[in-house]
Design a protein around this motif. Sequence first.
Motif, PDB file in Angstrom:
ATOM      1  N   LYS A  93     -20.639 -39.756  33.641  1.00  0.00           N
ATOM      2  CA  LYS A  93     -22.001 -39.475  33.173  1.00  0.00           C
ATOM      3  C   LYS A  93     -22.525 -38.133  33.637  1.00  0.00           C
ATOM      4  O   LYS A  93     -23.643 -37.746  33.303  1.00  0.00           O
ATOM      5  N   PRO A 123      -9.887 -37.902  26.271  1.00  0.00           N
ATOM      6  CA  PRO A 123     -10.599 -37.929  27.553  1.00  0.00           C
ATOM      7  C   PRO A 123     -11.766 -38.907  27.528  1.00  0.00           C
ATOM      8  O   PRO A 123     -12.498 -39.004  26.549  1.00  0.00           O
ATOM      9  N   THR A 124     -11.921 -39.607  28.645  1.00  0.00           N
ATOM     10  CA  THR A 124     -13.104 -40.423  28.893  1.00  0.00           C
ATOM     11  C   THR A 124     -13.905 -39.720  29.967  1.00  0.00           C
ATOM     12  O   THR A 124     -13.362 -39.360  31.016  1.00  0.00           O
ATOM     13  N   PHE A 125     -15.196 -39.546  29.721  1.00  0.00           N
ATOM     14  CA  PHE A 125     -16.030 -38.750  30.617  1.00  0.00           C
ATOM     15  C   PHE A 125     -16.911 -39.619  31.492  1.00  0.00           C
ATOM     16  O   PHE A 125     -17.376 -40.690  31.075  1.00  0.00           O
ATOM     17  N   GLN A 168     -20.918 -27.794  32.129  1.00  0.00           N
ATOM     18  CA  GLN A 168     -21.759 -27.615  30.950  1.00  0.00           C
ATOM     19  C   GLN A 168     -23.087 -27.009  31.370  1.00  0.00           C
ATOM     20  O   GLN A 168     -23.872 -27.645  32.080  1.00  0.00           O
ATOM     21  N   PHE A 180     -18.830 -32.520  34.666  1.00  0.00           N
ATOM     22  CA  PHE A 180     -18.270 -33.764  34.154  1.00  0.00           C
ATOM     23  C   PHE A 180     -16.826 -33.913  34.599  1.00  0.00           C
ATOM     24  O   PHE A 180     -16.021 -32.991  34.469  1.00  0.00           O
ATOM     25  N   GLY A 211     -21.721 -26.100  25.138  1.00  0.00           N
ATOM     26  CA  GLY A 211     -20.446 -26.816  25.132  1.00  0.00           C
ATOM     27  C   GLY A 211     -19.847 -26.912  26.522  1.00  0.00           C
ATOM     28  O   GLY A 211     -20.370 -26.388  27.491  1.00  0.00           O
ATOM     29  N   LEU A 212     -18.746 -27.618  26.600  1.00  0.00           N
ATOM     30  CA  LEU A 212     -18.055 -27.818  27.870  1.00  0.00           C
ATOM     31  C   LEU A 212     -17.054 -26.699  28.124  1.00  0.00           C
ATOM     32  O   LEU A 212     -16.304 -26.323  27.229  1.00  0.00           O
ATOM     33  N   VAL A 235     -24.338 -28.917  34.720  1.00  0.00           N
ATOM     34  CA  VAL A 235     -23.899 -30.313  34.808  1.00  0.00           C
ATOM     35  C   VAL A 235     -22.377 -30.324  34.816  1.00  0.00           C
ATOM     36  O   VAL A 235     -21.742 -29.628  34.012  1.00  0.00           O
ATOM     37  N   GLY A 295     -27.467 -27.438  27.464  1.00  0.00           N
ATOM     38  CA  GLY A 295     -27.429 -27.494  26.011  1.00  0.00           C
ATOM     39  C   GLY A 295     -26.216 -26.846  25.360  1.00  0.00           C
ATOM     40  O   GLY A 295     -26.203 -26.646  24.152  1.00  0.00           O
ATOM     41  N   TYR A 310     -15.066 -30.438  33.954  1.00  0.00           N
ATOM     42  CA  TYR A 310     -15.687 -29.501  33.036  1.00  0.00           C
ATOM     43  C   TYR A 310     -17.078 -29.156  33.537  1.00  0.00           C
ATOM     44  O   TYR A 310     -17.720 -29.941  34.239  1.00  0.00           O
TER      45      TYR A 310
END
Lengths: 114, 114
Positions: B106, B102-104, B38, B90, B43-44, B88, B41, B36
């Motif tokens: 950092k 989902p586990t993201f 971002q 992810f 959303g993904l 950013v 500030g 993803y």
Amino acid sequence: NSKVIQTPRYLVKGQGQKAKMRCIPEKGHPVVFWYQQNKNNEFKFLINFQNQEVLQQIDMTEKRFSAECPSNSPCSLEIQSSEAGDSALYLCASSLGQANTEVFFGKGTRLTVV
Amino acid sequence: TQTVSQSDAHVTVFEGDSVELRCNYSYGGSIYLSWYIQHHGRGLQFLLKYYSGNPVVQGVNGFEAEFSKSDSSFHLRKASVHWSDSAVYFCAVSGSGGNYKPTFGKGTSLVVHP
């Protein structure tokens, strides 16, 4: 493009106040997720639903947060008594629910607790 | 338990450079991997996914990622970046069998200088 709608975009609350945010998942998506993203970009899973039923939730969510996804109404996440540490971006996402399908996110609600 | 590691917190490149953002995961069963983006500030936005089949998957805006079971990796690549790719990124992993939240990682902050 995601069609997950979150309101409000920004929310400012005093400590001890209730904070409520809403999410309309993408049409036809039975699974809804809520995540908290802190200022260090770290994601914390809060809770997920399949239709109106809770699938999983963390301890914090059980104690101070309440969430629901009623039929024919937006999903909601409410913090019963806001704390400074709750200041974060709250992201709602939805999916078809099978393992190999995309999870789409809304733009988030940025909560500031003053 | 599924975990995701993004080893680079920050990557800085110039426009036209190629870039690789690294993601390593651990999970014992069938997995679903995704990336993803971002912007500050917000959303993904979903970029791409892998579940099975061709280990090289194509995403939006010229991004691709390659799954490697032997390395437990799912690195994201772009041959020629644009300043608008600054964001950013992810990496996320979901398990199958009902544990599909989902586990993201950092996140990796990509800065593209004009």
